[in-house]
Enzyme design. Structure first.
Site, PDB file in Angstrom:
ATOM      1  N   ASP A  80       0.826  -1.208   0.000  1.00 36.54           N
ATOM      2  CA  ASP A  80       0.000   0.000   0.000  1.00 36.54           C
ATOM      3  C   ASP A  80       0.855   1.251   0.000  1.00 36.54           C
ATOM      4  O   ASP A  80       2.031   1.226   0.388  1.00 36.54           O
ATOM      5  CB  ASP A  80      -0.950   0.014   1.203  1.00 36.54           C
ATOM      6  CG  ASP A  80      -0.224   0.156   2.533  1.00 36.54           C
ATOM      7  OD1 ASP A  80       0.766  -0.588   2.745  1.00 36.54           O
ATOM      8  OD2 ASP A  80      -0.629   0.988   3.362  1.00 36.54           O
ATOM      9  N   GLU A 174       0.139  -1.075   5.666  1.00 38.90           N
ATOM     10  CA  GLU A 174       1.189  -0.616   6.575  1.00 38.90           C
ATOM     11  C   GLU A 174       1.073   0.878   6.830  1.00 38.90           C
ATOM     12  O   GLU A 174       1.308   1.349   7.949  1.00 38.90           O
ATOM     13  CB  GLU A 174       2.572  -0.947   5.999  1.00 38.90           C
ATOM     14  CG  GLU A 174       3.740  -0.678   6.953  1.00 38.90           C
ATOM     15  CD  GLU A 174       4.328   0.725   6.868  1.00 38.90           C
ATOM     16  OE1 GLU A 174       5.180   1.065   7.702  1.00 38.90           O
ATOM     17  OE2 GLU A 174       3.924   1.506   5.966  1.00 38.90           O
TER      18      GLU A 174
END
EC number: 3.4.11.4
Length: 410
Positions: A80, A174
């Site tokens: 991400d 994350e």
């Protein structure tokens, strides 16, 4: 190897994988699966065993090619990208042999220059990947993804390089602090691991902050201001008073190194109700606990002035300093240090003024230091990656795999 890294990072960066802190699903955005599914396909084309769970955690295995048993090592990166800036329609640009002069970012008025970003002096002469100024690059952490994939490809194509069992994980979310929340350490089945999620050349990080988040809620008494004397309690004023009672120099903009801080992230409200959101950070556990206690003491001091206890503090720990767990397994750090030495890389072991997935994973039973990726200026249009440093990161991954495969009687 350089061309492979450029190709991989460019392809991965062009896929929008921005996470969403307001989503309650895992992954927080379905578009993260676009990259995860591509990586699954590429891993299987290399002949690796893969599996991906419903939460978007992609695991893969490169089996050992040696007879003796050695520890299983893991390498991790997150797919991400940050929600702090636009992450769609990413158009990576290549700068060959960076000469140190200012670089205009596409057609925007933004530019990369060493006066603002002095760390760029260290990448003069390198091949850089930059943005066009309209988006972030996403090298955090797609550079780490590209490095792991490139290293795996090399190991598959060069069976003469001896290595033990290697586990790989590509994970979601994350950037919104949830990366390890549904990470199945038992299923991952590694003895220790490394996140490829650092920044500048030479970083080897195994100390992180202890981290907490606090929400301060102030309840006021709202009456007509014309008849408010000795009756009105302004919640905004209570919030201002609360913040003023914190140490004024213990804030992010005035601290460095091992110095902790209180950071007011958000303050909004009305006369009737106001909320302040803080993050609390410190490397030292005792000082960290003292910081949390400080918030409670301020609450109590303000509440003693009023009859209805107008100030509430809601606080929770986010993660702890991974050094507490990693120091229990010193070989986890000694292995990359030996590899750095062989490669002529001076390790930079300064503490992380933040956290990584490894901060939480280490407390979940998987000691996980962090290694440089060659990228900088994360989370915005000035983000860049040095392809030359990325090559060295691949060499570190390969070196760790080889080092672990060595006989243990040395």
């Amino acid at each position: 190897m350089k061309e492979e890294l450029i190709d991989r990072l460019k392809r991965y960066a062009e896929i929008d994988t921005q996470s969403d802190p307001d989503s309650e699903s895992t992954p927080s955005t379905e578009k993260q699966r676009d990259l995860l599914n591509l990586l699954k396909q590429e891993l299987e084309e290399l002949g690796l065993q893969t599996d991906i769970d419903d939460n978007g955690y992609l695991f893969a295995t490169l089996e050992s090619n040696i007879a003796n048993e050695v520890p299983t090592v893991g390498f991790l990166a997150h797919v991400d990208t940050s929600h702090d800036f636009n992450a769609s329609n990413v158009k990576p640009q290549i700068i060959e042999n960076y000469d140190g002069k200012p670089i205009q970012l596409g057609d925007t008025d933004r530019e990369l220059n060493q006066e603002v970003f002095p760390a760029m002096k260290s990448v003069e002469g390198h091949t850089l990947m930059i943005t066009d100024g309209t988006s972030l690059l996403g090298a955090d952490d797609k550079a780490g993804v590209a490095e792991i994939m490139t290293a795996l490809t090399y190991l598959v194509e060069h069976p003469e390089v001896k290595h033990g069992r290697i586990r790989v994980a590509f994970t979601p979310d994350e950037e919104i602090g949830r990366g390890p929340h549904k990470f199945d350490v038992k299923r991952f089945d590694a003895d220790f691991a490394y996140t490829m999620d650092g920044s500048q050349y030479g970083e080897l990080q195994f100390e992180s902050f202890n981290a907490a988040e606090a929400t301060i809620t102030c309840h006021g008494v709202n009456v007509h201001p014309g008849s408010a004397k000795d009756v009105m309690v302004n919640a905004i004023k209570l919030g201002e008073r609360f913040d003023s009672m914190l140490p004024e120099d213990e804030v992010p903009e005035k601290t460095e190194g091992y110095e902790g801080f209180f950071h007011l992230m958000n303050f909004n409200g009305t006369t009737e109700k106001a909320q302040l959101k803080y993050i609390i950070r410190d490397h030292d556990r005792e000082r960290f606990e003292a910081r949390k206690a400080c918030l409670l003491e301020i609450r109590d001091q303000i509440n003693t002035v009023y009859n209805n206890d107008p100030v509430e503090v809601d606080m929770y720990d986010q993660y702890h300093n991974m050094a507490e767990k990693i120091n229990e397994v010193p070989e986890v750090i000694e292995v990359p240090k030996r590899v750095f030495k062989k490669l002529g890389i001076e390790p930079n072991t300064e503490p992380i003024r933040g956290g990584t997935d490894g901060s939480q994973l280490s407390f979940m039973g998987l000691p996980t230091p962090n290694i440089f990726t060659g990228c900088d200026n994360f989370h915005g249009p000035f983000e860049y990656a040095s392809i030359d440093v990325m090559e060295r990161a691949v060499e570190v991954i390969l070196g760790i795999a080889e080092e672990i495969a060595q006989p243990t009687d040395k």
